[in-house]
Design a protein around this motif. Structure first.
Motif, short mmCIF file in Angstrom:
data_model
loop_
_atom_site.label_atom_id
_atom_site.label_comp_id
_atom_site.label_asym_id
_atom_site.label_seq_id
_atom_site.Cartn_x
_atom_site.Cartn_y
_atom_site.Cartn_z
N PHE A 1 0.88 -1.29 -0.46
CA PHE A 1 -0.16 0.13 0.20
C PHE A 1 0.71 1.30 0.08
O PHE A 1 1.86 1.20 -0.17
CB PHE A 1 -1.34 -0.05 1.55
N THR A 2 0.05 2.42 -0.35
CA THR A 2 0.89 3.22 -0.65
C THR A 2 0.20 4.58 0.66
O THR A 2 -0.76 4.88 0.50
CB THR A 2 1.22 4.14 -1.89
N TYR A 3 1.12 5.23 1.37
CA TYR A 3 0.54 6.07 1.82
C TYR A 3 1.06 7.98 2.43
O TYR A 3 2.56 8.08 2.09
CB TYR A 3 -0.01 5.99 2.92
N GLY A 4 0.11 8.93 2.67
CA GLY A 4 1.45 9.80 3.49
C GLY A 4 1.25 10.75 4.11
O GLY A 4 0.85 9.68 5.15
N GLU A 5 2.18 10.81 4.77
CA GLU A 5 2.59 11.30 6.08
C GLU A 5 2.85 13.15 6.53
O GLU A 5 3.42 13.57 5.62
CB GLU A 5 3.49 10.88 7.07
N LEU A 6 1.76 14.31 7.29
CA LEU A 6 2.43 15.07 7.32
C LEU A 6 2.40 15.72 8.50
O LEU A 6 2.29 14.81 9.68
CB LEU A 6 1.26 16.26 7.18
N LYS A 7 4.03 16.41 9.17
CA LYS A 7 4.30 15.90 10.13
C LYS A 7 4.53 18.05 10.87
O LYS A 7 5.03 18.88 9.72
CB LYS A 7 5.40 14.77 11.35
N VAL A 8 4.96 18.43 11.93
CA VAL A 8 4.76 19.76 12.76
C VAL A 8 5.65 19.29 13.54
O VAL A 8 4.77 19.16 13.79
CB VAL A 8 3.90 20.69 12.21
N GLY A 9 6.49 20.66 14.00
CA GLY A 9 7.07 20.46 15.05
C GLY A 9 8.51 21.52 14.96
O GLY A 9 7.70 22.96 14.69
N TYR A 10 9.24 21.51 16.24
CA TYR A 10 10.48 22.03 16.55
C TYR A 10 11.49 21.51 16.48
O TYR A 10 12.05 20.71 17.11
CB TYR A 10 10.00 22.87 17.75
N GLY A 11 12.16 21.93 16.27
CA GLY A 11 13.77 22.04 15.69
C GLY A 11 14.94 22.67 15.78
O GLY A 11 14.29 24.05 15.90
N VAL A 12 16.30 22.53 17.16
CA VAL A 12 16.95 23.59 17.09
C VAL A 12 18.35 22.87 16.71
O VAL A 12 18.51 21.50 16.33
CB VAL A 12 16.75 22.77 18.90
N THR A 13 19.13 23.95 16.49
CA THR A 13 19.71 23.55 15.55
C THR A 13 21.05 23.86 16.31
O THR A 13 21.89 24.71 16.93
CB THR A 13 20.38 24.49 14.12
N GLN A 14 22.01 22.97 15.90
CA GLN A 14 24.13 23.32 16.22
C GLN A 14 24.34 23.41 15.38
O GLN A 14 24.27 22.54 14.46
CB GLN A 14 24.21 21.83 17.26
N PHE A 15 25.57 24.46 15.81
CA PHE A 15 26.21 24.50 14.62
C PHE A 15 27.86 24.13 14.46
O PHE A 15 28.79 24.18 16.21
CB PHE A 15 26.21 26.28 14.60
N GLY A 16 28.71 23.73 13.86
CA GLY A 16 29.73 22.97 13.50
C GLY A 16 30.49 24.15 12.68
O GLY A 16 30.91 24.73 12.41
N ASP A 17 31.30 23.25 11.59
CA ASP A 17 32.77 23.56 11.39
C ASP A 17 31.78 24.79 9.86
O ASP A 17 30.93 24.72 9.35
CB ASP A 17 33.61 22.83 10.18
N GLY A 18 32.98 25.77 9.64
CA GLY A 18 31.91 27.11 8.81
C GLY A 18 31.11 27.62 9.53
O GLY A 18 30.69 28.65 8.75
N LEU A 19 30.37 27.73 11.00
CA LEU A 19 29.70 28.02 11.25
C LEU A 19 29.34 28.85 13.26
O LEU A 19 29.00 29.76 13.37
CB LEU A 19 27.57 27.69 10.72
N SER A 20 30.22 27.98 13.57
CA SER A 20 29.99 28.23 15.35
C SER A 20 30.57 29.32 14.97
O SER A 20 30.40 29.24 16.19
CB SER A 20 30.56 27.03 15.32
N ALA A 21 31.90 29.44 14.38
CA ALA A 21 32.91 30.58 15.31
C ALA A 21 32.12 32.17 15.33
O ALA A 21 32.59 32.41 16.35
CB ALA A 21 33.75 30.60 14.75
N ARG A 22 31.51 32.63 14.66
CA ARG A 22 30.52 33.84 14.72
C ARG A 22 29.14 34.07 14.77
O ARG A 22 29.42 34.50 15.83
CB ARG A 22 30.33 34.45 12.53
N TYR A 23 29.00 32.25 14.52
CA TYR A 23 27.98 32.13 16.54
C TYR A 23 27.93 32.17 17.69
O TYR A 23 27.68 32.95 18.82
CB TYR A 23 27.40 30.56 15.88
N GLU A 24 28.88 32.00 17.93
CA GLU A 24 29.84 31.79 19.29
C GLU A 24 29.76 33.49 19.56
O GLU A 24 30.27 33.79 20.41
CB GLU A 24 30.59 30.17 19.74
N ALA A 25 31.13 33.39 18.47
CA ALA A 25 31.80 35.49 18.70
C ALA A 25 30.94 36.46 18.85
O ALA A 25 30.39 36.82 20.14
CB ALA A 25 32.36 35.86 17.98
N GLY A 26 29.73 36.02 18.47
CA GLY A 26 28.41 37.43 18.65
C GLY A 26 27.37 36.87 19.81
O GLY A 26 26.57 37.66 20.41
N ASN A 27 27.70 35.56 20.70
CA ASN A 27 26.43 35.21 21.99
C ASN A 27 26.13 35.24 22.08
O ASN A 27 24.91 35.50 21.89
CB ASN A 27 27.32 36.39 22.82
#
Length: 216
Positions: A35-61
């Motif tokens: 059988f075939t079916y659809g799925e729709l989901k909604v929620g909340y996500g939290v992002t953690q930053f690594g290489d290329g993104l963390s330096a400016r994020y942490e510097a700006g507090n």
């Protein structure tokens, strides 16, 4: 890229709507056949930053970076393969502002299109109860924006790559033939983009999400 995103989302939406009209709530009914079916989901996500993104994020507090995490998918359960469902999926996060020093704000949004697998290890019907989930997004893009409105300072960055998601969820049948679904997911992404004064750069991040939704 915006046009490609619109085409991907429109195509998947058409597929899911066609599924809903032709075979509603097949997964919730728990038939032993394919059988075939659809799925729709909604929620909340939290992002953690690594290489290329963390330096400016942490510097700006900056504070926690998160937002509304939503997904739409179309799955197929093949008759000869018990307990496994295979599908196509579109997933996106619309970020709320993360506040930093000197009245700065940061937004980190992303979307991805890929393939998804669900495995129901303890289900007699192969379509309800606890499931394990694995997704591979062969196309995923983030857009990041830093802004200080009163100083009219705006800085944008985007990058494209791939990501892998692992999840744990539960699917509960409803009496009307549909099903409720809840899941927690953790995503690892690596993307490449161009940075002024540097050239090509790699950006890595992860995201933890909690979602509720409907199977139809």
């Amino acid at each position: 890229m915006g046009r490609i995103l619109s085409l991907l989302l429109t195509g998947l939406t058409v597929v899911v709507c066609a599924i809903a009209q032709s075979s509603p709530a097949s997964a919730a009914n728990g038939s032993g056949n394919g059988f075939t079916y659809g799925e729709l989901k909604v929620g909340y996500g939290v992002t953690q930053f690594g290489d290329g993104l963390s330096a400016r994020y942490e510097a700006g507090n900056f504070g926690t970076s998160g937002g509304i995490l939503s997904s739409i998918a179309a799955y197929r359960k093949f008759d000869p393969i018990d307990h496994f469902h295979f599908g196509l999926k579109f997933r996106a996060l619309g970020a709320m502002p993360s506040n930093g020093d000197n009245n700065q704000e940061m937004f980190f949004n992303f979307w991805g299109a890929g393939i998804s697998t669900k495995y129901f290890p303890f289900s007699a019907t192969g379509s309800d109860g606890l499931f394990l989930q694995g997704d591979y997004y062969f196309t995923t893009q983030f857009t990041q924006k830093y802004r200080r409105t009163e100083a009219k300072e705006f800085d944008h960055q985007f990058a494209i790559g791939g990501s892998v998601t692992l999840g744990l969820g539960y699917q509960y049948k409803l009496s009307n033939g549909y099903a409720l679904v809840a899941a927690v997911e953790y995503d690892w992404a690596s993307r490449r983009g161009e940075v002024q004064g540097i050239g090509d750069a790699t950006f890595k991040n992860s995201n933890f999400g909690i979602q509720l939704g409907l199977v139809f």
